[in-house]
Design a protein around this motif. Structure first.
Motif, PDB file in Angstrom:
ATOM      1  N   TYR A  95     -10.180   9.661  17.671  1.00  0.00           N
ATOM      2  CA  TYR A  95      -9.196  10.348  18.509  1.00  0.00           C
ATOM      3  C   TYR A  95      -8.143  11.032  17.636  1.00  0.00           C
ATOM      4  O   TYR A  95      -7.809  12.212  17.846  1.00  0.00           O
ATOM      5  CB  TYR A  95      -8.546   9.323  19.433  1.00  0.00           C
ATOM      6  N   ASP A 110     -21.397   8.362  29.198  1.00  0.00           N
ATOM      7  CA  ASP A 110     -21.457   9.512  28.301  1.00  0.00           C
ATOM      8  C   ASP A 110     -22.395   9.239  27.133  1.00  0.00           C
ATOM      9  O   ASP A 110     -22.360   8.160  26.530  1.00  0.00           O
ATOM     10  CB  ASP A 110     -20.067   9.852  27.769  1.00  0.00           C
ATOM     11  N   LEU A 125     -16.989   6.450  31.413  1.00  0.00           N
ATOM     12  CA  LEU A 125     -17.021   6.671  29.972  1.00  0.00           C
ATOM     13  C   LEU A 125     -18.292   6.103  29.359  1.00  0.00           C
ATOM     14  O   LEU A 125     -18.889   6.701  28.462  1.00  0.00           O
ATOM     15  CB  LEU A 125     -15.790   6.040  29.312  1.00  0.00           C
ATOM     16  N   PHE A 133     -13.642  13.399  27.488  1.00  0.00           N
ATOM     17  CA  PHE A 133     -12.932  12.128  27.316  1.00  0.00           C
ATOM     18  C   PHE A 133     -11.474  12.260  27.748  1.00  0.00           C
ATOM     19  O   PHE A 133     -10.970  11.487  28.569  1.00  0.00           O
ATOM     20  CB  PHE A 133     -13.024  11.665  25.860  1.00  0.00           C
ATOM     21  N   TYR A 188     -16.196  16.283  22.347  1.00  0.00           N
ATOM     22  CA  TYR A 188     -16.172  15.242  23.384  1.00  0.00           C
ATOM     23  C   TYR A 188     -14.758  14.698  23.589  1.00  0.00           C
ATOM     24  O   TYR A 188     -14.269  14.607  24.727  1.00  0.00           O
ATOM     25  CB  TYR A 188     -17.113  14.098  23.004  1.00  0.00           C
TER      26      TYR A 188
END
Length: 806
Positions: A217, A104, A101, A195, A190
């Motif tokens: 999120y 990214d 992660l 993700f 993403y």
């Protein structure tokens, strides 16, 4: 105005439409193609709604906070209570996930147990250094991992509430997204893409349930759900309205024609949205479906009138012409009043509602024009209706229903007023029970995984919705002074004592951590340095702030160290408690930080949203009053009678009060979604009022100004259309109850209920008021000629006009 919209005007319109059918169809096709080309400009909103004007002090304070500390909503958290995390295989896989992660480009920083750095004193350089907490060479040792877990939970109080909860039962990692993408399409792509794929791959490979949340999120999955539901609403609305339409008219052709009209209306709504550069939000996503729900009643009104005319004289051409001529102004005015109900949102000084109001207003008029043009044109090309198609005009269930209404109005008006008074009292009492909700997530889909994860973090970490306190000392390095640190610590104690808030994070925690590090990591020294300790610890902190570890302070201090930040999190279910919470913090802050020397701002997304709800309530109430005023003005212009103004407002005000009372007794709070109910329902309910009054005015002239006879004759013509359209609107808005968003469900259900109340009010209370308030009407001179000719014209008038023109 009367001459402009009079019989001659609509006679001209009817002739133009029916004599230029091909040209109009071609024009509509070209417009549809042109608007379809604008679909490419449609964008989905990447931010949640801000209900407060940009120049309001609440937004000024929030924007100032963002300017000093940057975007606050860039944190995504990954948590679990599974003890398997601290086993060699899973811990190694989790390390790989976190490292993956971190690579990214959308991620700015990842803070987790595996990459955790702890403060360590360097006496030779008189500074603090960040050194790894976990020895990566030992993670294959199960005993070592257990000691890591134990040390994290017991020796690092700085990370309490950040990486582990206060009960020491759950741990989590913090993924800070690049602030530049937080409010862009890249964030959504993403989160929903790489993700989520990486999280799911880890869960499947290791059998560990990871919980994920945080504003980026939540916003990404919330936006995805909105997008997915647009198609659901449109499909469901088309299905249910077409079924109801066919049930009423028993005609595949009429049903198909109506579906074509509203489908074109839906296409236009998307094109107008794209052409105006508006984003798809939780509100504008409803517009295409609203065009179906609003467009079908127009189709019903026109087709029902066509059938009534054809039933009288069996002349198809004459019936089509008189559909336009006899109902032109009345239908236009009812659509205008509907548009006015939505247009009130334009006056709210809020961009989100203004866009919704503009789109709906434009599209309502557009759908009306489509209905006016396409229905007569399409019916001119198909065979005349057969007896089966006209059977709905004499259905027994309708006959029985209207017999009950007529008998009630004729013989029991006192009972009508008593029941209305009881319902009015019910509504007023219920209004006092209504609560105001400022919850960001209350309307979010509760059956989704991401909502379940929200509840996990609310339970284990006391929420994910940030509340920010910004303290400006107005002096360079002022936030690092011991006296100010102790004041902030005392304010944090007040925050901690509020059960609805999480443990706060601030420079105070960093200063405490610095003292702990100075005393070789002993957790007993996790406290602010005393006045004496400041002298020899200060140099360590100063050197650390200048070195490569300066980021340790950046999140909590402005560049010149004059402004400090305290971050806490609130359980979003306590949004209604926000005013009380802010009051507690404000009272303490004013005592600790005198206003003449400090500036303390309480802000954050949760605070801004809650205040936005109150702002919206104030504005929509004033907008609703404006809608009453506009509607009353239209009635006054059309009828030039104050009695008619009262008659038009009262039957539409009562359903709104009843719905408000119902909300209070059922515990449905006032929030952005439910506040919209009243403006929408009023704008649509008043349509029936105007249709009834227009027909009543016509019946007066037909029946030698005999009031009772005219009122009851009105039911024969306007009653069926009012009933049909109300049923379609009821089931049409009920479609929104299929949504997974609580706010959309409430909006659909409450509007449907209000419109049902409105139908009964317009069919029972309205004629009762007409009879009672107009008892003194003895001749037509007392009923002044209307300024706008809204009446459906009589056959005699039309015959005379046609004869003169021939």
């Amino acid at each position: 105005m009367k001459k402009l919209l009079g019989i001659g005007f609509w006679e001209l319109i009817a002739r133009i439409i029916l004599r230029n059918r091909i040209a109009f169809i071609a024009g509509i096709v070209l417009i549809t193609v042109g608007l379809a080309l604008q679909w490419k400009n449609i964008r989905f909103s990447n931010t949640e709604a801000n209900l407060i004007p940009s120049d309001d002090q609440v937004n000024v304070d929030y924007n100032q906070f963002l300017k000093v500390f940057g975007e606050e909503g860039n944190l995504v958290v990954i948590g679990t209570k599974d003890p398997k995390l601290f086993t060699p295989k899973v811990f190694k896989a989790y390390n790989a996930l976190i490292q993956n992660l971190a690579k990214d480009k959308e991620v700015g920083l990842v803070l987790s147990v595996d990459n955790l750095k702890i403060l360590q004193k360097n006496d030779s350089l008189q500074t603090f250094e960040l050194v790894p907490f976990v020895d990566s060479t030992k993670i294959a040792d199960a005993n070592y991992l257990q000691s890591v877990r134990k040390d994290l939970l017991n020796k690092l109080p700085f990370y309490s509430g950040l990486l582990y909860n206060k009960h020491k039962t759950a741990v989590r990692s913090a993924v800070y997204l690049n602030k530049k993408i937080v409010n862009t399409k890249a964030r959504k792509e993403y989160i929903l893409g790489r993700f989520t794929d990486k999280i799911k791959a880890f869960e499947q490979a290791n059998g560990v349930d990871l919980r994920v949340s945080g504003m980026p999120y939540i916003r990404s999955y919330n936006s995805k759900t909105i997008t997915d539901e647009i198609g659901l609403f449109i499909g469901a609305a088309l299905l249910i309205t077409s079924l109801i339409f066919f049930f009423f008219f028993r005609s595949f052709r009429a049903t198909l024609i109506s579906m074509i009209v509203v489908i074109i209306g839906v296409m236009w709504s998307f094109g107008i949205m794209g052409g105006m550069g508006y984003e798809i939000t939780v509100l504008t996503a409803l517009v295409p479906t609203l065009m179906i729900v609003i467009g079908i009643p127009n189709c019903i009104f026109f087709i029902n009138k066509y059938h009534q005319e054809y039933y009288k004289h069996a002349n198809k051409a004459k019936a089509l012409q008189r559909v336009i001529t006899k109902t032109g102004t009345a239908t236009l005015m009812t659509n205008i009043t509907t548009a006015v109900g939505f247009a009130t949102f334009i006056a709210t000084n809020n961009v989100l509602l203004q866009e919704f109001g503009v789109l709906t207003t434009i599209n309502i008029i557009a759908v009306y024009v489509l209905s006016l043009l396409l229905i007569p044109i399409f019916f001119s090309y198909i065979p005349a209706p057969i007896p089966r198609h006209l059977g709905h005009l004499e259905r027994e269930y309708l006959t029985g229903f209207f017999v009950w209404i007529i008998n009630t109005v004729k013989y029991n008006r006192l009972g009508v007023y008593i029941v209305s008074l009881i319902l009015l009292i019910f509504g007023i009492i219920g209004i006092y029970e209504i609560k105001i909700s400022g919850s960001i997530i209350e309307d979010m889909p509760k059956k989704t995984d991401f909502f379940t994860d929200i509840r996990f973090f609310e339970k284990e970490f006391d929420g994910v919705m940030p509340l920010e306190i910004m303290i400006d000392t107005k002096k360079k390095n002022g936030a690092l002074k011991g006296t100010n640190l102790r004041r902030m610590e005392e304010l944090e104690e007040t925050i901690t004592d509020i059960p609805d808030l999480s443990q706060p994070l601030s420079i105070v925690s960093v200063a405490k951590y610095a003292k702990q590090a100075y005393y070789n990591g002993n957790p007993e020294y996790f406290q602010l340095p005393s006045s004496q300790e400041e002298l020899f610890i200060a140099s360590y902190i100063k050197n650390t702030a200048k070195g490569k570890n300066a980021n340790l302070f950046k999140s909590y201090l402005s560049d010149d160290k004059s402004i400090a930040r305290i971050t806490t999190f609130i359980k979003d279910e306590n949004g209604e408690k926000m005013p009380w919470i802010e009051q507690q913090i404000r009272q303490k802050a004013d005592k600790l930080f005198p206003k003449e020397r400090y500036n303390v701002v309480i802000t954050g997304r949760s605070s801004v949203f809650q205040k936005g709800t109150n702002y919206l309530l104030d504005n929509l109430l004033s907008s609703l009053l404006f809608a009453f005023f506009i509607t009353g003005g239209l009635v006054a212009i059309m009828f030039r009678s104050f009695k008619m103004v009262l008659v038009s407002i009262i039957p539409n005000l009562l359903p709104l009060l009843m719905t408000a009372g119902l909300m209070g007794f059922l515990g449905i709070p006032l929030k952005p979604s439910t506040l919209l109910v009243f403006g929408i329902a009023f704008g649509m309910s008043v349509d029936d009022t105007l249709r009834f009054l227009a027909q009543y005015r016509l019946e007066l002239s037909r029946n030698d100004w005999k009031i009772k006879k005219s009122v009851f004759a009105t039911f024969d013509d306007a009653g069926i259309s009012m009933f049909y359209t109300s049923i379609v609107l009821f089931f049409g808005f009920s479609v929104f109850m299929l949504s997974s968003f609580g706010g959309t469900v409430a909006l659909g259900g409450l509007v449907a209920i209000t419109l049902c109340f409105g139908m009964l009010s317009n069919l029972v209370l309205l004629p009762s008021l007409v009879l009672s308030l107009n008892k003194s009407l003895a001749n037509k001179q007392e009923f002044i000629e209307p300024t706008i000719d809204i009446l459906e014209h009589t056959d005699e008038e039309l015959d005379a006009l046609e004869k003169n023109e021939n």
